[in-house]
Design an enzyme around this catalytic site. Structure first.
Site, PDB file in Angstrom:
ATOM      1  N   SER A  28       3.732 -28.573  -5.282  1.00 56.61           N
ATOM      2  CA  SER A  28       3.932 -27.235  -5.855  1.00 56.61           C
ATOM      3  C   SER A  28       4.889 -26.505  -4.933  1.00 56.61           C
ATOM      4  O   SER A  28       5.091 -26.929  -3.780  1.00 56.61           O
ATOM      5  CB  SER A  28       2.573 -26.521  -5.877  1.00 56.61           C
ATOM      6  OG  SER A  28       2.736 -25.128  -6.042  1.00 56.61           O
ATOM      7  N   TYR A  80      -5.684 -24.197  -2.169  1.00 56.98           N
ATOM      8  CA  TYR A  80      -4.581 -24.822  -2.931  1.00 56.98           C
ATOM      9  C   TYR A  80      -3.362 -25.043  -2.037  1.00 56.98           C
ATOM     10  O   TYR A  80      -2.758 -26.124  -2.041  1.00 56.98           O
ATOM     11  CB  TYR A  80      -4.232 -23.903  -4.100  1.00 56.98           C
ATOM     12  CG  TYR A  80      -3.291 -24.484  -5.124  1.00 56.98           C
ATOM     13  CD1 TYR A  80      -3.747 -25.358  -6.100  1.00 56.98           C
ATOM     14  CD2 TYR A  80      -1.942 -24.132  -5.139  1.00 56.98           C
ATOM     15  CE1 TYR A  80      -2.885 -25.869  -7.067  1.00 56.98           C
ATOM     16  CE2 TYR A  80      -1.078 -24.639  -6.100  1.00 56.98           C
ATOM     17  CZ  TYR A  80      -1.556 -25.497  -7.069  1.00 56.98           C
ATOM     18  OH  TYR A  80      -0.703 -26.001  -8.030  1.00 56.98           O
TER      19      TYR A  80
HETATM   20  P1  NAD Z   1      -3.898 -28.415 -16.536  1.00 56.95           P
HETATM   21  O1  NAD Z   1      -5.176 -27.686 -16.279  1.00 56.95           O
HETATM   22  O2  NAD Z   1      -3.159 -28.156 -17.806  1.00 56.95           O
HETATM   23  O3  NAD Z   1      -4.125 -29.998 -16.421  1.00 56.95           O
HETATM   24  C1  NAD Z   1      -4.845 -30.574 -15.360  1.00 56.95           C
HETATM   25  C2  NAD Z   1      -5.547 -31.828 -15.885  1.00 56.95           C
HETATM   26  O4  NAD Z   1      -6.215 -32.451 -14.766  1.00 56.95           O
HETATM   27  C3  NAD Z   1      -6.629 -31.523 -16.942  1.00 56.95           C
HETATM   28  O5  NAD Z   1      -6.444 -32.342 -18.072  1.00 56.95           O
HETATM   29  C4  NAD Z   1      -7.931 -31.819 -16.214  1.00 56.95           C
HETATM   30  O6  NAD Z   1      -8.962 -32.277 -17.063  1.00 56.95           O
HETATM   31  C5  NAD Z   1      -7.479 -32.891 -15.226  1.00 56.95           C
HETATM   32  N1  NAD Z   1      -8.406 -33.015 -14.085  1.00 56.95           N
HETATM   33  C6  NAD Z   1      -8.940 -32.014 -13.337  1.00 56.95           C
HETATM   34  N2  NAD Z   1      -9.783 -32.515 -12.439  1.00 56.95           N
HETATM   35  C7  NAD Z   1      -9.790 -33.863 -12.591  1.00 56.95           C
HETATM   36  C8  NAD Z   1     -10.480 -34.931 -11.956  1.00 56.95           C
HETATM   37  N3  NAD Z   1     -11.355 -34.699 -10.957  1.00 56.95           N
HETATM   38  N4  NAD Z   1     -10.234 -36.196 -12.379  1.00 56.95           N
HETATM   39  C9  NAD Z   1      -9.374 -36.437 -13.399  1.00 56.95           C
HETATM   40  N5  NAD Z   1      -8.698 -35.469 -14.056  1.00 56.95           N
HETATM   41  C10 NAD Z   1      -8.915 -34.188 -13.653  1.00 56.95           C
HETATM   42  O7  NAD Z   1      -2.986 -28.085 -15.255  1.00 56.95           O
HETATM   43  P2  NAD Z   1      -1.418 -28.280 -14.965  1.00 56.95           P
HETATM   44  O8  NAD Z   1      -0.849 -26.922 -14.770  1.00 56.95           O
HETATM   45  O9  NAD Z   1      -0.793 -29.220 -15.905  1.00 56.95           O
HETATM   46  O10 NAD Z   1      -1.501 -28.935 -13.512  1.00 56.95           O
HETATM   47  C11 NAD Z   1      -1.203 -30.287 -13.234  1.00 56.95           C
HETATM   48  C12 NAD Z   1      -0.791 -30.411 -11.771  1.00 56.95           C
HETATM   49  O11 NAD Z   1       0.397 -29.632 -11.561  1.00 56.95           O
HETATM   50  C13 NAD Z   1      -1.822 -29.912 -10.774  1.00 56.95           C
HETATM   51  O12 NAD Z   1      -1.856 -30.769  -9.648  1.00 56.95           O
HETATM   52  C14 NAD Z   1      -1.289 -28.549 -10.379  1.00 56.95           C
HETATM   53  O13 NAD Z   1      -1.723 -28.151  -9.106  1.00 56.95           O
HETATM   54  C15 NAD Z   1       0.199 -28.821 -10.423  1.00 56.95           C
HETATM   55  N6  NAD Z   1       1.047 -27.637 -10.535  1.00 56.95           N
HETATM   56  C16 NAD Z   1       0.926 -26.799 -11.596  1.00 56.95           C
HETATM   57  C17 NAD Z   1       1.749 -25.692 -11.667  1.00 56.95           C
HETATM   58  C18 NAD Z   1       1.671 -24.723 -12.808  1.00 56.95           C
HETATM   59  O14 NAD Z   1       2.264 -23.638 -12.694  1.00 56.95           O
HETATM   60  N7  NAD Z   1       1.008 -25.032 -13.908  1.00 56.95           N
HETATM   61  C19 NAD Z   1       2.694 -25.434 -10.655  1.00 56.95           C
HETATM   62  C20 NAD Z   1       2.787 -26.320  -9.595  1.00 56.95           C
HETATM   63  C21 NAD Z   1       1.958 -27.424  -9.538  1.00 56.95           C
END
Ligand code: NAD
Length: 260
Positions: A142, A155
């Site tokens: 991130s 985080y």
């Molecule tokens: P999201 O909530 O849409 O998707 C996350 C997915 O991970 C979900 O389907 C959830 O069920 C799954 N998950 C959670 N815990 C789990 C576990 N213990 N085992 C297996 N699956 C699990 O979130 P997103 O925004 O798509 O985030 C995905 C990644 O991107 C994360 O690592 C997040 O930190 C990172 N990220 C997101 C953003 C943002 O702005 N959305 C920015 C930077 C980084």
């Protein structure tokens, strides 16, 4: 560069960024494993992506913090598809609290999903990649792998930690043709971010509009959210890049929020 017929595992791929990456890989002809907590959600995503083609997808249920479930899931993939070319360790959650009120149980839960999850899935895939003499592992970092924000102690700590893991892996994996890189997105409108808007408004004592315009997009060059497709394109580049020239790196995709 192509991912045609490559076996690519994406964790947390039933939703958000992981789903977008899986979609991008299937569009290039890859065989994609949709890993998520709930089998029905993973299966639904896999069926949709297989219908889209030209690649295909299968669903594997796994809690990435559970070593036995991770090992069983990876074994299933190898039994079914014979190899593992790419792992995208993407599953993640967000939990925000001021540090003095951060419940220890929430701290441990967040670190476990991001760091134990990355470690356990990597550890389970490496023997297969080493045997084949090639592989690519991508960690979802991130901007918070590089920057800090209030309320996000767990985080920011976890996302900084993934840089270290990727750098060690790039050194250990090189002799086996295994590469490791980190993608560092800015804010992307997924369920993870939608949930934070009211939470941050409450904890910071500002309106939801101010959270979006100032906290989330205030330091971007054009006040735009990064999109799932933007991140998926970077995930494609790291997955398909054919040599060890691109390893141990972190690429920020954030509309200029963070520049390095
Ligand atoms: P999201 O909530 O849409 O998707 C996350 C997915 O991970 C979900 O389907 C959830 O069920 C799954 N998950 C959670 N815990 C789990 C576990 N213990 N085992 C297996 N699956 C699990 O979130 P997103 O925004 O798509 O985030 C995905 C990644 O991107 C994360 O690592 C997040 O930190 C990172 N990220 C997101 C953003 C943002 O702005 N959305 C920015 C930077 C980084």
């Amino acid at each position: 560069m192509t991912l045609k017929d490559k076996v690519c595992i994406v964790t947390g791929a039933a939703s958000g960024i992981g789903h977008g990456i899986a979609k991008r890989y299937v569009a290039d002809g890859a065989k994609v494993v949709i890993v998520d907590l709930k089998l029905d959600a993973a299966q639904k995503a896999a069926d949709e992506l297989t219908a889209q083609g030209p690649g295909r997808a299968m669903a594997v249920q796994m809690d990435v913090t559970d070593e036995a479930q991770v090992n069983a899931g990876i074994d299933k993939v190898v039994k079914e598809w014979g190899r593992i070319d790419v792992l995208v360790s993407n599953a993640g959650v967000q939990i925000v609290h001021p540090m003095e009120k951060f419940p220890f149980s929430d701290w441990k839960k967040l670190l476990s999903i991001h760091l134990d999850g990355a470690f356990l899935t990597t550890k389970a895939c490496l023997p297969h990649m080493y045997k084949a003499g090639s592989g690519t592992i991508i960690f979802m970092g991130s901007v918070h792998s590089k920057e800090a924000s209030p309320l996000k102690s767990a985080y920011v700590t976890a996302k900084h930690g993934l840089l270290g893991l990727a750098r060690v892996l790039s050194k250990e994996g090189a002799a086996h043709g295994v590469r490791a890189n980190v993608i560092c997105p800015g804010f992307v409108k997924t369920p993870l971010v939608e949930k934070q808007i009211p939470e941050q408004a409450r904890d910071l004592g500002i309106s939801e509009e101010e959270v979006v315009n100032h906290v989330m997009l205030g330091d971007t060059v054009d006040q735009q959210f990064t999109t799932i497709e933007d991140v998926a394109e970077v995930a494609y580049l790291f997955a398909a890049f054919p040599t060890n020239a691109l390893t141990g790196q972190s690429l920020v995709v954030s509309h200029g929020w963070y520049m390095n």
